[in-house]
Write a protein that holds these residues in place. Structure first.
Motif, mmCIF file in Angstrom:
data_model
loop_
_atom_site.group_PDB
_atom_site.id
_atom_site.type_symbol
_atom_site.label_atom_id
_atom_site.label_comp_id
_atom_site.label_asym_id
_atom_site.label_seq_id
_atom_site.Cartn_x
_atom_site.Cartn_y
_atom_site.Cartn_z
ATOM 1 N N VAL A 174 5.697 -0.967 -12.474
ATOM 2 C CA VAL A 174 5.473 -2.417 -12.886
ATOM 3 C C VAL A 174 7.365 -1.939 -11.590
ATOM 4 N N LEU A 175 7.996 -0.778 -11.987
ATOM 5 C CA LEU A 175 9.221 -1.574 -11.175
ATOM 6 C C LEU A 175 9.350 -1.213 -9.720
ATOM 7 N N LEU A 176 8.513 -0.406 -9.026
ATOM 8 C CA LEU A 176 7.491 -1.007 -7.087
ATOM 9 C C LEU A 176 7.738 -1.898 -7.542
ATOM 10 N N SER A 177 7.155 -2.556 -8.021
ATOM 11 C CA SER A 177 6.386 -3.755 -7.820
ATOM 12 C C SER A 177 7.783 -4.958 -8.277
ATOM 13 N N VAL A 216 0.354 12.991 -27.523
ATOM 14 C CA VAL A 216 1.335 11.727 -26.737
ATOM 15 C C VAL A 216 1.824 12.017 -25.580
ATOM 16 N N ARG A 217 1.804 13.550 -24.613
ATOM 17 C CA ARG A 217 2.276 14.036 -23.591
ATOM 18 C C ARG A 217 0.929 13.211 -22.854
ATOM 19 N N ALA A 218 -0.151 12.915 -22.889
ATOM 20 C CA ALA A 218 -0.567 11.703 -22.271
ATOM 21 C C ALA A 218 -0.118 10.716 -22.244
ATOM 22 N N GLY A 219 0.306 10.159 -23.480
ATOM 23 C CA GLY A 219 1.329 8.519 -23.788
ATOM 24 C C GLY A 219 1.907 8.609 -22.715
ATOM 25 N N ALA A 220 2.613 9.295 -22.700
ATOM 26 C CA ALA A 220 4.324 9.569 -21.391
ATOM 27 C C ALA A 220 3.966 9.250 -20.283
ATOM 28 N N TRP A 221 3.191 10.150 -20.504
ATOM 29 C CA TRP A 221 2.617 10.059 -18.108
ATOM 30 C C TRP A 221 2.287 8.883 -18.622
ATOM 31 N N GLY A 222 1.322 8.796 -18.689
ATOM 32 C CA GLY A 222 0.467 7.225 -18.969
ATOM 33 C C GLY A 222 1.624 6.523 -18.893
ATOM 34 N N ALA A 223 1.896 5.995 -19.867
ATOM 35 C CA ALA A 223 3.623 4.904 -19.950
ATOM 36 C C ALA A 223 4.697 5.026 -18.931
ATOM 37 N N PHE A 224 5.191 6.843 -18.135
ATOM 38 C CA PHE A 224 5.555 6.438 -17.116
ATOM 39 C C PHE A 224 5.311 6.213 -15.572
ATOM 40 N N ALA A 239 5.268 -14.045 -3.693
ATOM 41 C CA ALA A 239 5.957 -12.517 -4.625
ATOM 42 C C ALA A 239 5.759 -12.151 -5.950
ATOM 43 N N LEU A 240 5.247 -13.356 -6.814
ATOM 44 C CA LEU A 240 5.239 -13.072 -7.929
ATOM 45 C C LEU A 240 3.542 -13.080 -8.416
ATOM 46 N N PHE A 241 2.532 -13.194 -7.297
ATOM 47 C CA PHE A 241 1.258 -13.583 -7.469
ATOM 48 C C PHE A 241 1.023 -11.983 -7.028
ATOM 49 N N LEU A 242 1.754 -11.229 -5.237
ATOM 50 C CA LEU A 242 1.279 -10.041 -5.451
ATOM 51 C C LEU A 242 1.768 -9.202 -6.234
ATOM 52 N N VAL A 243 2.035 -9.564 -7.305
ATOM 53 C CA VAL A 243 3.110 -8.576 -7.859
ATOM 54 C C VAL A 243 1.013 -8.164 -8.800
ATOM 55 N N GLN A 244 0.456 -8.986 -9.248
ATOM 56 C CA GLN A 244 -1.063 -8.774 -10.248
ATOM 57 C C GLN A 244 -2.012 -8.035 -9.442
ATOM 58 N N PRO A 284 0.576 -0.860 0.153
ATOM 59 C CA PRO A 284 0.067 0.105 -0.088
ATOM 60 C C PRO A 284 0.815 1.037 -0.127
ATOM 61 N N LEU A 285 2.636 1.410 0.746
ATOM 62 C CA LEU A 285 2.304 2.434 0.871
ATOM 63 C C LEU A 285 3.436 2.867 -0.941
ATOM 64 N N LEU A 286 3.595 1.650 -1.501
ATOM 65 C CA LEU A 286 4.059 1.985 -2.569
ATOM 66 C C LEU A 286 2.887 2.599 -3.762
ATOM 67 N N VAL A 287 2.074 1.905 -3.382
ATOM 68 C CA VAL A 287 0.613 2.724 -4.714
ATOM 69 C C VAL A 287 0.619 4.101 -3.602
ATOM 70 N N VAL A 288 0.770 5.054 -3.051
ATOM 71 C CA VAL A 288 0.438 5.685 -1.895
ATOM 72 C C VAL A 288 1.608 6.855 -2.978
ATOM 73 N N VAL A 289 2.525 6.463 -2.845
ATOM 74 C CA VAL A 289 3.695 7.539 -3.388
ATOM 75 C C VAL A 289 3.126 7.090 -4.811
ATOM 76 N N SER A 290 3.464 6.463 -5.738
ATOM 77 C CA SER A 290 3.170 6.231 -6.459
ATOM 78 C C SER A 290 1.438 7.064 -7.322
ATOM 79 N N SER A 291 0.764 7.457 -6.683
ATOM 80 C CA SER A 291 -0.689 8.338 -6.575
ATOM 81 C C SER A 291 -0.514 9.682 -6.797
ATOM 82 N N VAL A 292 1.364 10.057 -6.460
ATOM 83 C CA VAL A 292 1.414 11.344 -6.347
ATOM 84 C C VAL A 292 2.039 11.982 -8.162
ATOM 85 N N LEU A 293 1.997 11.054 -9.182
ATOM 86 C CA LEU A 293 1.976 11.086 -10.539
ATOM 87 C C LEU A 293 0.979 11.025 -11.035
ATOM 88 N N LEU A 294 -0.362 10.903 -10.505
ATOM 89 C CA LEU A 294 -1.580 10.646 -10.636
ATOM 90 C C LEU A 294 -2.402 12.165 -11.365
#
Length: 323
Positions: free
Chosen positions: A223-226, A209-217, A258-263, A143-153
């Protein structure tokens, strides 16, 4: 249906670990056969429920998507020629054409999110029973990873809103050009309006393109945090085995989880992004559906007068038509 699809997958690593510890390592053939049968049942339930869930969720997606299209179309028919005065034609076309899909995606991701969150909680309970430190890692870090990444939304939502607005303007421009094509050709304005449309289309492309770049980021960060979470969980599990606190089967269970929780973590990321897109689509849809009705409504007295008239005939004397 989502729970029936996710829970078997959440139980599989635990069943496999029990089969290793109580069957293979203990040399107990009966326990091994028992856990293998349990694993077979879990696999069959997961496969059958997965197919059923897919059928149900596709139907729900279509109901939500075409339901929004039906409401917008009904609003357009009800308002008639008044609608272009209240909302831009391109805006109505964009809402009716593209935003309906976001409603369908929203229904799909919410159902999938519920199943993944419950499966995540089940995994946390199982892991806590095996090892409290590793269980706390599962409960707190993800959950901490989710909160940190939510800043990018927030910038992602801004980029998607900008793209959506420019696309609506482009659609309105296209409808205006088609409506006035005869006049434009008469005054020789095709090139001017064609150049304006080309410039606006490039603005839409740049915003996309900008929206797609932000979505990809945002997706890449998820993926990185997972992945970092999986690596940390694996390292801690191996250390526990070396210290004698875990058995081999329990380690396999941890690695499987560990593999399952990635999903589930990625589904939470995906749900957050889809929620952002759905809010944008909902605001646009409300803008069209919230257009006030200019027609006077019949009150009870007027309805009573109509009912008292009863059935009558309409006669056209010129043609002899009688209805």
């Amino acid at each position: 249906c989502s729970l029936l699809w996710m829970l078997p997958a959440a139980l599989t690593p635990w069943v496999l670990g029990r089969a290793l510890d109580e069957g293979i390592l203990a040399g107990d053939q009966e326990r091994l056969v028992l856990w293998l049968l349990v694993l077979l049942v879990v696999t069959l339930v997961g496969g059958a429920s997965g197919a059923f869930y897919h059928t149900v969720v596709v139907r729900s997606w279509l109901v939500a998507s075409y339901g929004q299209t039906f409401l917008v179309t009904h609003q357009g028919v009800r308002l008639g020629h008044v609608l272009p005065r209240r909302a831009a034609t391109g805006e109505v076309l964009s809402v009716n054409g593209s935003d309906g899909e976001q409603f369908g995606h929203f229904v799909e991701i919410v159902s999938r999110l519920v199943g993944n969150v419950v499966a995540y909680a089940l995994v946390a309970v199982i892991v806590l029973q095996v090892s409290v430190p590793l269980g706390l890692v599962v409960l707190l870090v993800a959950p901490l990873l989710v909160v940190v990444s939510s800043v990018l939304l927030r910038p992602l939502a801004a980029a998607q809103t900008r793209e959506r607005s420019r696309d609506s303007e482009l659609t309105s421009m296209a409808t205006d050009i088609v409506a006035g094509l005869r006049i434009l050709r008469g005054i020789g304005g095709e090139r001017t309006f064609g150049d304006n449309y080309a410039r606006q289309s490039q603005r839409v492309r740049q915003a996309g393109v900008r929206a797609g770049a932000w979505g990809a980021f945002v997706e890449a960060v998820g993926v990185l945090l997972s992945g970092l979470f999986v690596v940390a969980l694996m390292v801690m599990g191996v250390d526990r085995v070396r210290a004698g606190d875990l058995q081999v089967g329990e380690l396999v269970t941890f690695l499987g989880y560990a593999l399952f929780l990635v999903q589930p973590i990625r589904v939470v990321f995906e749900a957050a992004q889809q929620l952002t897109r759905s809010v944008v689509a909902a605001r646009r849809t409300v803008g069209v559906l919230g257009t006030p009705d200019p027609w006077p409504r019949r009150g009870p007295a007027a309805q009573d007068r109509l009912d008292r008239l009863g059935r009558g005939e309409l006669v056209d004397t010129a043609s002899g038509l009688r209805v």
